[in-house]
Write an enzyme that holds these catalytic residues in place. Structure first.
Site, short mmCIF file in Angstrom:
data_model
loop_
_atom_site.label_atom_id
_atom_site.label_comp_id
_atom_site.label_asym_id
_atom_site.label_seq_id
_atom_site.Cartn_x
_atom_site.Cartn_y
_atom_site.Cartn_z
N HIS A 96 -6.41 -7.23 -0.46
CA HIS A 96 -6.50 -5.80 -0.71
C HIS A 96 -5.65 -5.44 -1.92
O HIS A 96 -4.57 -5.99 -2.12
CB HIS A 96 -6.02 -5.00 0.50
CG HIS A 96 -6.76 -5.31 1.76
ND1 HIS A 96 -6.30 -6.23 2.68
CD2 HIS A 96 -7.93 -4.83 2.25
CE1 HIS A 96 -7.16 -6.29 3.70
NE2 HIS A 96 -8.15 -5.47 3.46
N ASP A 152 -4.66 -12.88 3.37
CA ASP A 152 -5.89 -12.42 3.99
C ASP A 152 -7.12 -12.68 3.15
O ASP A 152 -8.23 -12.30 3.53
CB ASP A 152 -5.79 -10.94 4.39
CG ASP A 152 -5.05 -10.10 3.37
OD1 ASP A 152 -4.69 -10.60 2.31
OD2 ASP A 152 -4.80 -8.91 3.68
N HIS A 164 0.81 -1.22 0.00
CA HIS A 164 0.00 0.00 0.00
C HIS A 164 0.84 1.27 0.00
O HIS A 164 0.30 2.36 -0.24
CB HIS A 164 -0.92 0.03 1.23
CG HIS A 164 -1.98 -1.01 1.22
ND1 HIS A 164 -2.82 -1.22 0.15
CD2 HIS A 164 -2.34 -1.93 2.17
CE1 HIS A 164 -3.66 -2.21 0.43
NE2 HIS A 164 -3.37 -2.66 1.64
N ASP A 195 -2.86 -10.65 -2.42
CA ASP A 195 -3.43 -10.14 -1.19
C ASP A 195 -4.90 -9.77 -1.42
O ASP A 195 -5.29 -9.41 -2.54
CB ASP A 195 -2.65 -8.90 -0.75
CG ASP A 195 -2.97 -8.44 0.65
OD1 ASP A 195 -2.19 -8.74 1.57
OD2 ASP A 195 -4.01 -7.77 0.83
#
Length: 309
Positions: free
Chosen positions: A164, A245, A125, A162
Site C-alpha cells: 500500500h 504484504d 498511512h 509495502d
C-alpha cells in the site's frame, strides 16, 4: 558492527476487533522467527517511549493530543474506518515511534550499523492531522525528522516497499526537497494515492504495480527508477518502511512477491547506504498479514540487514 532489534511488549497490548488483520499475532510471528540461531547476534533492546516533541515534528499538536487522550477504558474507540484505539493503543504507539527514534540514535552513535524495529501499530498511512489504515503516528517520518533535528542531518530518505502507498509519509515530505520518499505499491489499491505523476518537488518517486505483478516488475521498478533516484539524492540516512504484504500469500492485495524479492531489495538498499551514508539504515515494520509469509519475509529482510552490517 551489530544489527539492532528494537521492540517492546506494549506493542502486543494494542488490540483491534476480532478477525482484524492488524493483530498482535503479527508481532509474535516476527519475533518468533527472529529467535532462530542465525539471529543470536542481534543486539536486542526494548523501545523507549517517543517524546511528544518528536511526534509533533510530524503531527499537528491538536491531533497528537487527541490520540494521547483518546484511548477508551474498555473496548474500542473508532478514529478511522478501519483504525481503532483500545486501552493499550497509546502506549503501543508511543513505543513504536520511540523504537524508531531510539534506533536512529543508536545508528548515529556508531554503536550499531543498522536496525530493525519490530513494532506495531504501523505508521506510514498516518498523515500529519489524522489516523488512517491501522496507523496513528508515522513512525518512519518521525524517525527521519528526529535524525534532522537531533543529529543535524540534512538529506534523509524513506523507501517504502509495502504493498500500500504510504500516503502519510508522502504528505509529510512532499514540500521539503531535502526529504526523499520512494514507494512501490499495487495500483489500484487502498488508500488511492501514489500515482506515478505525484512528484512533490521532485523528491517523491511513486512506482505503481498492477495486480498480479511479481519479481520482474518489482525489481524493474527499483532497478530502473528508485535506486538511481536514491543514488542521485545521496542520502545521509536511510529509513525503510518494510511492509511484507506484497507477498504472494498475503490476503489484502494481489502482488506475487517472494522472500527472495525482499532479500534482494534490502541488499540493494544497504549497498547504497554503505556507499552514501556509512551504512546508516533503520527499518521499521509496516504491513504483512499472512503470518507465515510475514515471518519468512522478515527472516529474509533481517538476514540481509545483518549481512550488510
Amino acid at each position: 558492527m551489530d544489527t539492532l532489534l528494537v521492540t517492546h511488549s506494549a506493542c502486543f497490548a494494542h488490540e483491534m476487533p476480532e478477525d482484524h488483520p492488524e493483530c498482535a499475532d503479527r508481532l509474535r510471528a516476527v519475533l518468533g522467527v527472529l529467535e532462530a540461531e542465525e539471529f543470536m547476534l542481534l543486539h536486542r533492546v526494548e523501545a523507549p517511549r517517543a517524546t511528544v516533541e518528536a511526534i509533533e515534528r510530524v503531527h499537528l499538536p491538536i491531533y497528537v493530543e487527541a490520540i494521547l487522550n483518546g484511548a477508551p477504558e474498555h473496548g474500542f474507540r473508532r478514529v478511522d474506518a478501519d483504525t481503532m484505539l483500545s486501552p493499550g493503543s497509546v502506549e503501543a504507539a508511543l513505543r513504536a515511534a520511540g523504537a524508531v527514534t531510539f534506533a536512529v540514535d543508536e545508528v548515529m552513535s556508531g554503536r550499531v550499523r543498522n536496525a530493525f524495529c519490530a513494532i506495531r501499530p504501523p505508521g506510514h498511512h498516518a498523515e500529519p492531522d489524522r489516523a488512517m489504515g491501522f496507523c496513528f503516528f508515522n513512525n518512519a517520518a518521525i524517525g527521519a525528522l528526529h535524525a534532522r533535528h537531533v543529529h543535524g542531518l540534512s538529506r534523509i530518505a524513506v523507501v517504502d516497499f509495502d504493498v500500500h502507498h504510504g500516503n502519510g509519509t508522502q504528505a509529510s515530505f512532499e514540500t521539503d526537497p531535502n526529504l526523499f520518499y520512494a514507494s512501490t505499491h499495487q495500483w489500484p489499491l487502498y488508500p488511492g494515492t501514489g500515482r506515478a505523476g505525484e512528484h512533490g518537488l521532485g523528491n517523491i518517486i511513486n512506482r505503481t504495480l498492477p495486480p498480479g505483478s511479481g519479481s520482474a516488475e518489482f525489481r524493474e521498478a527499483f532497478g530502473d527508477v528508485i535506486l538511481p533516484a536514491l543514488e542521485m539524492f545521496q542520502p545521509e540516512f536511510l529509513l525503510i518502511s518494510a511492509g511484507f504484504d506484497g507477498h504472494a500469500a498475503d490476503p489484502l492485495a494481489n502482488l506475487r512477491l517472494t522472500e527472495d524479492d525482499f532479500a534482494w531489495v534490502t541488499t540493494e538498499l544497504v549497498r547504497l547506504a554503505n556507499k552514501f551514508c556509512n551504512g546508516r539504515v533503520v527499518s521499521t515494520l509496516e504491513g504483512g498479514y499472512d503470518l507465515a509469509a510475514l515471518a519468512s519475509s522478515t527472516r529474509a529482510h533481517v538476514r540481509a540487514l545483518q549481512l550488510g552490517a
